[in-house]
Scaffold this motif. Sequence first.
Motif, PDB file in Angstrom:
ATOM      1  N   ALA A  43      79.367  83.481  40.015  1.00 40.04           N
ATOM      2  CA  ALA A  43      79.083  82.221  39.314  1.00 40.04           C
ATOM      3  C   ALA A  43      79.929  82.093  38.053  1.00 40.04           C
ATOM      4  O   ALA A  43      80.430  81.009  37.742  1.00 40.04           O
ATOM      5  N   VAL A  47      82.216  78.694  37.612  1.00 40.60           N
ATOM      6  CA  VAL A  47      81.811  77.649  36.660  1.00 40.60           C
ATOM      7  C   VAL A  47      82.985  76.887  36.038  1.00 40.60           C
ATOM      8  O   VAL A  47      82.938  75.651  35.971  1.00 40.60           O
ATOM      9  N   LEU A  50      84.253  74.453  38.625  1.00 42.20           N
ATOM     10  CA  LEU A  50      83.169  73.526  38.943  1.00 42.20           C
ATOM     11  C   LEU A  50      83.019  72.481  37.839  1.00 42.20           C
ATOM     12  O   LEU A  50      82.923  71.283  38.110  1.00 42.20           O
ATOM     13  N   ASP A  51      83.029  72.923  36.594  1.00 47.61           N
ATOM     14  CA  ASP A  51      82.892  71.991  35.475  1.00 47.61           C
ATOM     15  C   ASP A  51      84.075  71.039  35.375  1.00 47.61           C
ATOM     16  O   ASP A  51      83.910  69.853  35.084  1.00 47.61           O
ATOM     17  N   SER A  74      71.767  82.493  41.111  1.00 46.67           N
ATOM     18  CA  SER A  74      72.994  82.060  40.431  1.00 46.67           C
ATOM     19  C   SER A  74      73.693  80.965  41.233  1.00 46.67           C
ATOM     20  O   SER A  74      74.237  80.014  40.661  1.00 46.67           O
ATOM     21  N   ARG A  77      71.771  77.752  40.734  1.00 46.65           N
ATOM     22  CA  ARG A  77      72.117  77.145  39.445  1.00 46.65           C
ATOM     23  C   ARG A  77      73.449  76.401  39.520  1.00 46.65           C
ATOM     24  O   ARG A  77      73.605  75.326  38.930  1.00 46.65           O
ATOM     25  N   LEU A  78      74.426  76.961  40.252  1.00 50.52           N
ATOM     26  CA  LEU A  78      75.709  76.266  40.424  1.00 50.52           C
ATOM     27  C   LEU A  78      75.513  74.915  41.113  1.00 50.52           C
ATOM     28  O   LEU A  78      76.108  73.912  40.709  1.00 50.52           O
ATOM     29  N   ARG A  81      73.728  72.481  38.796  1.00 49.48           N
ATOM     30  CA  ARG A  81      74.673  72.089  37.745  1.00 49.48           C
ATOM     31  C   ARG A  81      75.666  71.055  38.286  1.00 49.48           C
ATOM     32  O   ARG A  81      75.913  70.028  37.649  1.00 49.48           O
TER      33      ARG A  81
END
Length: 135
Positions: A43, A47, A50-51, A74, A77-78, A81
């Motif tokens: 993760a 991130v 992904l962001d 985890s 959560r991804l 998010r």
Amino acid sequence: MEQVGGDVVVQQDPAPLTRHLRVHQDRGHTVLEFRGEIDIAAALEIVPCLDRVTARPAARIVIDLRPVEFFDCSGLRLLYRARARVLDHGGQLHLVCTQPLTLRVLRVTGLARLLPPQPTLDAALGQSEATSGSV
């Protein structure tokens, strides 16, 4: 975009150099293919990309979990998010998943209702064409 000597050059983000993520384009969508074991270490690698992808206005994104061998909180959560960020920017997010254990985790946590998993990339892309932009 950047202008170089009178020419306009469109810059694309390079595919991230991580063993847990492969990024490619398919029919106007950014496909994030999660790979291997998606745990806290994976993760942390995923991130930043992904962001970056989910910050784009009206992004059309598919997260493909088919190559995933292990998926823990985890990974959840991804997905949460990504969903929140895409909704905030008026985009679309679709999910591909066929792994029985991962599907079970998605169902038990309720995420499968918010982000219904599709069995193939073609099904997810077809679903995208049928929706009006909502996730």
